[in-house]
Design a protein around this motif. Structure first.
Motif, PDB file in Angstrom:
ATOM      1  N   GLY A  69     -26.382  26.912 -24.103  1.00 40.62           N
ATOM      2  CA  GLY A  69     -25.262  27.656 -24.651  1.00 40.62           C
ATOM      3  C   GLY A  69     -24.475  26.859 -25.670  1.00 40.62           C
ATOM      4  N   ALA A  70     -23.408  27.462 -26.146  1.00 39.19           N
ATOM      5  CA  ALA A  70     -22.595  26.853 -27.194  1.00 39.19           C
ATOM      6  C   ALA A  70     -21.557  25.909 -26.609  1.00 39.19           C
ATOM      7  N   LEU A  71     -21.094  24.994 -27.445  1.00 37.96           N
ATOM      8  CA  LEU A  71     -19.945  24.177 -27.064  1.00 37.96           C
ATOM      9  C   LEU A  71     -18.720  25.079 -27.004  1.00 37.96           C
ATOM     10  N   PRO A  72     -17.929  25.011 -25.939  1.00 35.69           N
ATOM     11  CA  PRO A  72     -16.738  25.862 -25.869  1.00 35.69           C
ATOM     12  C   PRO A  72     -15.745  25.521 -26.988  1.00 35.69           C
ATOM     13  N   SER A 124     -26.605  24.734 -28.091  1.00 39.56           N
ATOM     14  CA  SER A 124     -27.083  25.436 -29.288  1.00 39.56           C
ATOM     15  C   SER A 124     -25.919  26.005 -30.084  1.00 39.56           C
ATOM     16  N   GLN A 125     -26.290  26.753 -31.125  1.00 38.28           N
ATOM     17  CA  GLN A 125     -25.340  27.371 -32.059  1.00 38.28           C
ATOM     18  C   GLN A 125     -24.640  26.291 -32.887  1.00 38.28           C
ATOM     19  N   ALA A 126     -23.548  26.637 -33.508  1.00 35.71           N
ATOM     20  CA  ALA A 126     -22.899  25.736 -34.459  1.00 35.71           C
ATOM     21  C   ALA A 126     -21.873  24.835 -33.777  1.00 35.71           C
ATOM     22  N   ILE A 127     -21.590  23.709 -34.423  1.00 41.47           N
ATOM     23  CA  ILE A 127     -20.497  22.846 -33.975  1.00 41.47           C
ATOM     24  C   ILE A 127     -19.191  23.555 -34.313  1.00 41.47           C
ATOM     25  N   ASN A 174     -30.968  17.200 -34.103  1.00 45.63           N
ATOM     26  CA  ASN A 174     -30.538  18.585 -33.974  1.00 45.63           C
ATOM     27  C   ASN A 174     -31.215  19.379 -35.088  1.00 45.63           C
ATOM     28  N   HIS A 175     -30.642  20.519 -35.450  1.00 45.66           N
ATOM     29  CA  HIS A 175     -31.166  21.323 -36.558  1.00 45.66           C
ATOM     30  C   HIS A 175     -30.041  21.605 -37.558  1.00 45.66           C
ATOM     31  N   LEU A 176     -29.203  20.617 -37.775  1.00 50.29           N
ATOM     32  CA  LEU A 176     -28.073  20.774 -38.684  1.00 50.29           C
ATOM     33  C   LEU A 176     -28.563  20.811 -40.123  1.00 50.29           C
ATOM     34  N   SER A 177     -27.906  21.631 -40.934  1.00 47.16           N
ATOM     35  CA  SER A 177     -28.356  21.827 -42.304  1.00 47.16           C
ATOM     36  C   SER A 177     -27.180  21.750 -43.280  1.00 47.16           C
ATOM     37  N   TYR A 230     -29.397  14.952 -29.855  1.00 48.23           N
ATOM     38  CA  TYR A 230     -30.515  15.469 -29.055  1.00 48.23           C
ATOM     39  C   TYR A 230     -30.160  16.794 -28.382  1.00 48.23           C
ATOM     40  N   ASN A 231     -29.749  17.757 -29.195  1.00 46.80           N
ATOM     41  CA  ASN A 231     -29.478  19.104 -28.717  1.00 46.80           C
ATOM     42  C   ASN A 231     -30.196  20.092 -29.627  1.00 46.80           C
TER      43      ASN A 231
END
Length: 396
Positions: free
Chosen positions: A112-115, A135-138, A180-183, A155-156
């Motif tokens: 899940g996402a970071l709260p 997952s999802q965005a920071i 990660n998969h940051l772009s 490592y997420n």
């Protein structure tokens, strides 16, 4: 009336339970810990939550540290190496632990996402949730954590960009977002205390502006991305670096000579699009230098002969290899010298010279008849000499 009386009695009993079992802990923190516990489970083999008995004082729970009746540190999971972690999701009520200064999660299977509510932890200085499946965005709201010193989300499965608000945090010393998969592009970082920036193994692109990284950096790893543009204006400012890895990107332009004087043990600039001659300012004291798979040209500088492991293969170097390399190679001072796949025309070494077993030399696929036969790595191919037509066409 009877039902209402029973409800009131139940509420009073709950309040008394909270007060009597956790008199030293703020009720808001007590309830937040309950929510966090309900959203997580021990993975098989882990018994981290065995001490989380809410009929006792939560300040005695594993990973919970209190001061003045408030939770100030929360370390979720068994910190011992190799211990199973936790599964589940991070509950938004984490944001109610308003006195928290440190929040960590051990490796596991939290998803899940970071709260977004983490942004309410205004006293937070250390945030580390690595090696899980976040997952999802920071959340850009993390830019509200003005006291944050360390951010480790490595490592997420994070996607999207690195929020510019993160770069504006004034107290950052460590940013670890690798694997990660940051772009998109790297934001500017304003903190003059930032010493470690690890963004390797993402999908970052774009150029890095000269002033976008602080001169305080000591560790910089940007490998395995899609970053472009020159770095000859950026790197001279980062003269405190003791680790530098820019490999496997698409950086262009010259390599500034000053980087060969950095106090580092391994210079990794391989597999980019660096071009031009390599102009050294003095003898190189870096034990391992990897400039392979670029578009560098000119002659091989004799100042490189002090390097123990030197990778210059798959470039466009020309001319003869300086004699000093032969001397240091036969003396065993050079452990690895890879010069294959260039346009070199000779090496002044006697064919009968014995190269120590501890040393490796590869010269194949150059514009010369090999003066000595030496084993090369498999990826050097089987062709010993570059075709004459290529040697005639290439002028350096």
């Amino acid at each position: 009336m009877k039902g209402m009386f029973e409800m009131i009695s139940l509420m009073i009993s709950l309040l008394l339970l909270i007060y009597t079992t956790s008199a030293i802990l703020d009720p808001v923190d007590f309830l937040a810990l309950q929510s966090i516990r309900k959203s997580l489970e021990d993975l098989p083999g882990s018994n981290y939550f065995s001490s989380w008995d809410f009929t006792s004082d939560p300040c005695n729970f594993a990973g919970v540290y209190c001061e003045g009746g408030r939770v100030v540190v929360l370390n979720l999971g068994d910190p011992r190496a190799g211990a199973p972690g936790l599964s589940g999701r991070l509950h938004p009520d984490i944001g109610k632990l308003s006195s928290l200064t440190e929040f960590t999660v051990v490796p596991g299977r939290i998803m899940g996402a970071l709260p977004v509510t983490l942004s309410k932890l205004k006293n937070l200085r250390f945030l580390a949730v690595s090696r899980n499946f976040i997952s999802q965005a920071i959340p850009a709201e993390l830019g509200e954590l003005k006291q944050l010193s360390t951010l480790d989300l490595s490592y997420n499965q994070l996607t999207g960009s690195i929020p510019w608000a993160i770069g504006n945090l004034p107290e950052l010393t460590n940013v670890i977002l690798c694997h990660n998969h940051l772009s998109v592009s790297i934001p500017p970082f304003v903190s003059q205390s930032l010493t470690r920036l690890d963004l390797k193994h993402n999908e970052l692109s774009g150029i890095i502006e000269r002033e976008s990284l602080p001169s305080s950096l000591q560790y910089l790893s940007l490998s395995w991305n899609q970053l472009t543009g020159p770095v000859d204006q950026l790197l001279p400012r980062l003269n405190k670096l003791n680790y530098l890895d820019l490999s496997l990107n698409q950086f262009t332009g010259p390599i500034p000579g000053c980087v060969f004087g950095f106090q580092i043990t391994n210079l990794q600039l391989e597999r980019n699009r660096f071009s031009g001659p390599v102009q050294l300012e003095g003898s190189v004291t870096i034990p391992t230098v990897d400039l392979s798979h670029n578009m560098l040209y000119g002659q091989v500088s004799p100042l490189f002969a002090t390097v123990e492991n030197l990778y210059l293969n798959n470039n466009r170097f020309t001319g003869s290899v300086p004699t000093v390399f032969v001397d240091r190679l036969t003396a065993g001072d050079i452990r690895l010298l890879y010069l294959q796949h260039n346009f070199l025309t000779g090496m002044p070494i006697n064919p009968r010279t014995e190269i120590p077993l501890s040393s490796s030399l590869c010269l194949q696929y150059n514009c010369m008849v090999l003066p000595v036969q030496t084993p090369c790595p498999i990826n050097a191919g089987t062709q010993k000499t570059r075709p004459t037509s290529q040697c005639m066409e290439w002028k350096g």
